[in-house]
Design a protein around this motif. Sequence first.
Motif, PDB file in Angstrom:
ATOM      1  N   LEU A  82       0.835  -1.212   0.000  1.00  0.00           N
ATOM      2  CA  LEU A  82       0.000   0.000   0.000  1.00  0.00           C
ATOM      3  C   LEU A  82       0.862   1.252   0.000  1.00  0.00           C
ATOM      4  CD1 LEU A  82      -2.993  -0.362   2.484  1.00  0.00           C
ATOM      5  CD2 LEU A  82      -3.038   0.004   0.001  1.00  0.00           C
ATOM      6  N   GLU A  83       1.899   1.217   0.834  1.00  0.00           N
ATOM      7  CA  GLU A  83       2.794   2.368   0.945  1.00  0.00           C
ATOM      8  C   GLU A  83       3.431   2.684  -0.415  1.00  0.00           C
ATOM      9  OE1 GLU A  83       6.768   2.818   3.500  1.00  0.00           O
ATOM     10  OE2 GLU A  83       5.183   1.779   4.623  1.00  0.00           O
ATOM     11  N   ARG A  84       3.876   1.587  -1.093  1.00  0.00           N
ATOM     12  CA  ARG A  84       4.494   1.772  -2.415  1.00  0.00           C
ATOM     13  C   ARG A  84       3.527   2.450  -3.384  1.00  0.00           C
ATOM     14  NH1 ARG A  84       6.620  -3.749  -1.696  1.00  0.00           N
ATOM     15  NH2 ARG A  84       4.927  -4.676  -2.914  1.00  0.00           N
ATOM     16  N   TRP A  85       2.302   1.933  -3.436  1.00  0.00           N
ATOM     17  CA  TRP A  85       1.355   2.440  -4.432  1.00  0.00           C
ATOM     18  C   TRP A  85       0.886   3.859  -4.123  1.00  0.00           C
ATOM     19  CZ3 TRP A  85      -1.946  -2.529  -3.404  1.00  0.00           C
ATOM     20  CH2 TRP A  85      -1.216  -3.656  -3.813  1.00  0.00           C
ATOM     21  N   ARG A  86       0.689   4.119  -2.821  1.00  0.00           N
ATOM     22  CA  ARG A  86       0.077   5.400  -2.477  1.00  0.00           C
ATOM     23  C   ARG A  86       0.991   6.576  -2.731  1.00  0.00           C
ATOM     24  NH1 ARG A  86      -3.739   3.873   2.630  1.00  0.00           N
ATOM     25  NH2 ARG A  86      -5.313   2.874   1.324  1.00  0.00           N
ATOM     26  N   GLY A  87       2.300   6.335  -2.579  1.00  0.00           N
ATOM     27  CA  GLY A  87       3.228   7.412  -2.907  1.00  0.00           C
ATOM     28  C   GLY A  87       3.038   7.848  -4.350  1.00  0.00           C
ATOM     29  N   ARG A  88       2.807   6.850  -5.216  1.00  0.00           N
ATOM     30  CA  ARG A  88       2.651   7.202  -6.631  1.00  0.00           C
ATOM     31  C   ARG A  88       1.228   7.661  -6.952  1.00  0.00           C
ATOM     32  NH1 ARG A  88       6.213   2.576  -9.709  1.00  0.00           N
ATOM     33  NH2 ARG A  88       8.103   2.855  -8.452  1.00  0.00           N
ATOM     34  N   LEU A  89       0.258   7.057  -6.293  1.00  0.00           N
ATOM     35  CA  LEU A  89      -1.140   7.480  -6.504  1.00  0.00           C
ATOM     36  C   LEU A  89      -1.305   8.958  -6.173  1.00  0.00           C
ATOM     37  CD1 LEU A  89      -3.462   4.621  -5.172  1.00  0.00           C
ATOM     38  CD2 LEU A  89      -3.647   5.778  -7.398  1.00  0.00           C
ATOM     39  N   ALA A  90      -0.637   9.381  -5.098  1.00  0.00           N
ATOM     40  CA  ALA A  90      -0.796  10.763  -4.635  1.00  0.00           C
ATOM     41  C   ALA A  90      -0.343  11.756  -5.709  1.00  0.00           C
ATOM     42  CB  ALA A  90       0.013  10.965  -3.349  1.00  0.00           C
ATOM     43  N   ARG A  91       0.688  11.323  -6.486  1.00  0.00           N
ATOM     44  CA  ARG A  91       1.220  12.251  -7.492  1.00  0.00           C
ATOM     45  C   ARG A  91       0.635  12.032  -8.873  1.00  0.00           C
ATOM     46  NH1 ARG A  91       5.681  10.345  -4.909  1.00  0.00           N
ATOM     47  NH2 ARG A  91       6.215   9.062  -6.697  1.00  0.00           N
ATOM     48  N   LEU A  92      -0.251  11.032  -8.996  1.00  0.00           N
ATOM     49  CA  LEU A  92      -0.707  10.627 -10.327  1.00  0.00           C
ATOM     50  C   LEU A  92      -1.710  11.602 -10.940  1.00  0.00           C
ATOM     51  CD1 LEU A  92      -0.812   8.445 -12.558  1.00  0.00           C
ATOM     52  CD2 LEU A  92      -2.670   7.362 -11.277  1.00  0.00           C
ATOM     53  N   ASP A  93      -1.428  12.044 -12.156  1.00  0.00           N
ATOM     54  CA  ASP A  93      -2.420  12.811 -12.937  1.00  0.00           C
ATOM     55  C   ASP A  93      -2.740  11.967 -14.164  1.00  0.00           C
ATOM     56  OD1 ASP A  93      -3.875  14.459 -14.576  1.00  0.00           O
ATOM     57  OD2 ASP A  93      -2.647  16.241 -14.181  1.00  0.00           O
ATOM     58  N   PHE A  94      -3.740  11.114 -14.032  1.00  0.00           N
ATOM     59  CA  PHE A  94      -4.065  10.116 -15.044  1.00  0.00           C
ATOM     60  C   PHE A  94      -4.270  10.746 -16.419  1.00  0.00           C
ATOM     61  CE2 PHE A  94      -6.906   7.153 -17.254  1.00  0.00           C
ATOM     62  CZ  PHE A  94      -6.290   5.935 -17.014  1.00  0.00           C
ATOM     63  N   GLU A  95      -5.091  11.816 -16.450  1.00  0.00           N
ATOM     64  CA  GLU A  95      -5.416  12.409 -17.755  1.00  0.00           C
ATOM     65  C   GLU A  95      -4.173  13.020 -18.411  1.00  0.00           C
ATOM     66  OE1 GLU A  95      -8.246  11.619 -18.910  1.00  0.00           O
ATOM     67  OE2 GLU A  95      -9.031  10.921 -16.971  1.00  0.00           O
ATOM     68  N   ALA A  96      -3.325  13.611 -17.585  1.00  0.00           N
ATOM     69  CA  ALA A  96      -2.112  14.218 -18.145  1.00  0.00           C
ATOM     70  C   ALA A  96      -1.212  13.154 -18.755  1.00  0.00           C
ATOM     71  CB  ALA A  96      -1.359  14.980 -17.050  1.00  0.00           C
ATOM     72  N   VAL A  97      -1.135  11.986 -18.096  1.00  0.00           N
ATOM     73  CA  VAL A  97      -0.321  10.900 -18.635  1.00  0.00           C
ATOM     74  C   VAL A  97      -0.867  10.459 -19.983  1.00  0.00           C
ATOM     75  CG1 VAL A  97       0.388   8.508 -18.297  1.00  0.00           C
ATOM     76  CG2 VAL A  97       0.451  10.095 -16.365  1.00  0.00           C
ATOM     77  N   LEU A  98      -2.190  10.293 -20.042  1.00  0.00           N
ATOM     78  CA  LEU A  98      -2.800   9.850 -21.299  1.00  0.00           C
ATOM     79  C   LEU A  98      -2.599  10.879 -22.408  1.00  0.00           C
ATOM     80  CD1 LEU A  98      -6.081   7.942 -20.519  1.00  0.00           C
ATOM     81  CD2 LEU A  98      -3.697   7.240 -20.361  1.00  0.00           C
ATOM     82  N   ASP A  99      -2.776  12.147 -22.051  1.00  0.00           N
ATOM     83  CA  ASP A  99      -2.583  13.200 -23.049  1.00  0.00           C
ATOM     84  C   ASP A  99      -1.156  13.179 -23.582  1.00  0.00           C
ATOM     85  OD1 ASP A  99      -5.154  13.965 -22.713  1.00  0.00           O
ATOM     86  OD2 ASP A  99      -4.710  15.789 -21.544  1.00  0.00           O
ATOM     87  N   ASP A 100      -0.229  13.059 -22.647  1.00  0.00           N
ATOM     88  CA  ASP A 100       1.181  13.046 -23.041  1.00  0.00           C
ATOM     89  C   ASP A 100       1.474  11.868 -23.961  1.00  0.00           C
ATOM     90  OD1 ASP A 100       4.098  13.847 -22.615  1.00  0.00           O
ATOM     91  OD2 ASP A 100       4.088  11.756 -21.933  1.00  0.00           O
ATOM     92  N   ALA A 101       0.966  10.697 -23.604  1.00  0.00           N
ATOM     93  CA  ALA A 101       1.198   9.504 -24.426  1.00  0.00           C
ATOM     94  C   ALA A 101       0.613   9.713 -25.818  1.00  0.00           C
ATOM     95  CB  ALA A 101       0.583   8.274 -23.760  1.00  0.00           C
ATOM     96  N   GLN A 102      -0.589  10.228 -25.851  1.00  0.00           N
ATOM     97  CA  GLN A 102      -1.243  10.431 -27.145  1.00  0.00           C
ATOM     98  C   GLN A 102      -0.445  11.398 -28.021  1.00  0.00           C
ATOM     99  OE1 GLN A 102      -5.279  11.884 -26.921  1.00  0.00           O
ATOM    100  NE2 GLN A 102      -5.896  10.607 -28.670  1.00  0.00           N
ATOM    101  N   ARG A 103       0.053  12.449 -27.374  1.00  0.00           N
ATOM    102  CA  ARG A 103       0.835  13.434 -28.116  1.00  0.00           C
ATOM    103  C   ARG A 103       2.089  12.790 -28.711  1.00  0.00           C
ATOM    104  NH1 ARG A 103       0.564  16.910 -24.155  1.00  0.00           N
ATOM    105  NH2 ARG A 103       2.642  16.319 -23.413  1.00  0.00           N
ATOM    106  N   ARG A 104       2.647  11.822 -27.976  1.00  0.00           N
ATOM    107  CA  ARG A 104       3.849  11.146 -28.451  1.00  0.00           C
ATOM    108  C   ARG A 104       3.534  10.007 -29.430  1.00  0.00           C
ATOM    109  NH1 ARG A 104       8.219  12.205 -25.008  1.00  0.00           N
ATOM    110  NH2 ARG A 104       7.649  13.183 -23.040  1.00  0.00           N
ATOM    111  N   GLY A 105       2.264   9.747 -29.654  1.00  0.00           N
ATOM    112  CA  GLY A 105       1.914   8.631 -30.550  1.00  0.00           C
ATOM    113  C   GLY A 105       2.025   7.281 -29.877  1.00  0.00           C
TER     114      GLY A 105
END
Lengths: 400, 400
Positions: free
Chosen positions: A80-103
């Motif tokens: 839980l500790e491992r995941w939550r550190g990353r969940l707290a910083r996660l911007d799901f939509e931004a990641v998807l947008d970035d990926a899409q922009r990169r193809g």
Amino acid sequence: MTPQTLHDPELRARVTWSLIAEPADPVALYARELLGPAAALELAERAEGGTLLRALGDTLPAAPSDPKDDPPHRRARRALERWRGRLARLDFEAVLDDAQRRGIRILTPGDPEWPELLDDLQHTAPHCLWAQGPGDLRALTHERSVAMVGSRASTPYGEDTAGALAAAFAAAGGTVVSGGAYGIDAAAHRGALAAGDGATIAILAGGLDALYPRGNTRLLERIRERHLLLSEAPPGTAPTRWRFLSRNRLIAALSHATVVVEASWRSGALSTARHADELSRHVGAVPGPVTSAASAGCHRLIRERGAVLVTDPAEVLDLLPGGPAAGEGRHAVQDELDLLSPADRRVLDAIPPRSSLTEARIGDEIGFSTQEVAAAVARLELLGLAARAGERVRRVHSAR
Amino acid sequence: MTPQTLHDPELRARVTWSLIAEPADPVALYARELLGPAAALELAERAEGGTLLRALGDTLPAAPSDPKDDPPHRRARRALERWRGRLARLDFEAVLDDAQRRGIRILTPGDPEWPELLDDLQHTAPHCLWAQGPGDLRALTHERSVAMVGSRASTPYGEDTAGALAAAFAAAGGTVVSGGAYGIDAAAHRGALAAGDGATIAILAGGLDALYPRGNTRLLERIRERHLLLSEAPPGTAPTRWRFLSRNRLIAALSHATVVVEASWRSGALSTARHADELSRHVGAVPGPVTSAASAGCHRLIRERGAVLVTDPAEVLDLLPGGPAAGEGRHAVQDELDLLSPADRRVLDAIPPRSSLTEARIGDEIGFSTQEVAAAVARLELLGLAARAGERVRRVHSAR
């Protein structure tokens, strides 16, 4: 990622898992398998360690990073500790947008491009895959995909062999799967690219936003332009050794067979071979001089782990399902004497290379009657191997 | 030959068979097995083809020189014809005198020096053996004898490997058995001779009165002076290809395992390997570059005939009865990660090669808690792989 993926909570949860958990995080994989991706994610987001543990039961597998004799509740809490550190910083939509922009597209189970081969990984199947390039993963791996892997510390012999095997396999309509690394991996990719229509897939350990290793950037770009780059790690993930090792299971899973071209005694390529073996796929290994440390791992695979010795492109094809693999032999086991009948060979051998003998003398030497010798000489004459000169018989020197 | 042999009619008949029949003459071997050497010889000396046939029954095997669909009575008649030509010219006592003068002794079953290993050949066991040299055949082959054979058309790589394997095996108290030919055979004999007390036996296809091939005369003389030369052919017999091939069964039979060091696709060494296989002895083969035609036969043995891949002297020893051979592995199969715990490796991998990071940053990168990172760094420090500098951690570059 299709619009469907974005809206399907299970598929969206899979992508989230890919963003917050290490590829081979056993607690994440276990939770996903037991509860489904979305329910597992909900627990990860909201529950305490105790709740997670109760949901997962006490059969929770240990992570490779966990100390031995580590009680399940501690493992669950650390996960839980491992995941939550990353969940707290996660911007799901931004990641998807970035990926899409990169193809970069995201593949999940149910996509037309998601290959059944990955299902063989069962509970260690990736949450999703990040893909880039015009190649269709399912089409590329449908029938003829072979992993060609090996040491970064390769020799010219190994690189030449990898390149030649990959070129021939790709020219035969196959897809060469490898890890994009220096050495054997690069030689295999290059061989496949050189073979006209040859297809190749590079499966990277880090995110597809930063091609690694740097020295292979141009090669990886060519693969991206013409075929396919894959990673189970999202953009922004650094390629650590740990991720290389868990990446190896994908190379094995997306290939119908794995060929190790050169590998030192402890090469990471041996882990790819082990994954292939666990998936009941054939493993081939290319031999080399016993004096070459770069072949020691290949020899080990053949000696100790039942890998099939591979020397040429036809033997790579033999590794595919339905092929004879080895032992059964594409080449009938042919007796060294088959080319000539034993009687004829005995007569031929009795004739000195640079002299001639009478048939009677030949018969005496090998214990044949004169008639037997005469019959053999007649056949040898027909084959262009012997000739009569008066009463004497001499050899005719051919390329034989 | 002991005085007993001279007077025992069965042993005397064996020696006569060796003088009048080719080594692998199937009718002679069959008659010997069925009737005993002396009774079979009496038939050969006195009987007509019909009588011989009635004595042998109609299961008479065909000689390799016989045409197919050859009726047994014709085979029996031809066999008689073969033997009688030689019987007519045979001066038994003169042959024995000549052998004795040359220091050639005759070994027959029942001799203290006759090794049980030969019994495994059953009906193709030699009638007798002609031996020369101070070595005791039984003692030399009792526990540790290995055949090391291969192509005459060898490469420096193959010769070096044969020499090194033979030297190490001989130094370990083993006897290297080979055929005295150019190339791999010679390299194996030389390696054994170079190893101080190393023992070696050369089994020749022709008679021991004329050492063949000529170019190996000095080598064969050294083996004769220090160890043992053998042949199943009496003095005066020319080494034809036919006799080489039947000689190969003796090389296999007198060795507890056979190692093929280099062999082309159709090398005669493969016949030695096949004999060893038929005798249920382990066969090993040394790999080489896939580009080397001189290794193609070895690769074929490993791929198609279940030969054990051999790379070093320890693996030759493993082929002996009671050894692990292969698959079971002298070396425990060790995971590439065993050297370092996975957790520690992940931490180490997170530290850039030429930079440093705080423990918090490392934990963030790989999803570890700061405590976990601190514990791993402490272990890595102990191993000399990492070092702390204030709050930051850097790698220590070792030979690793």
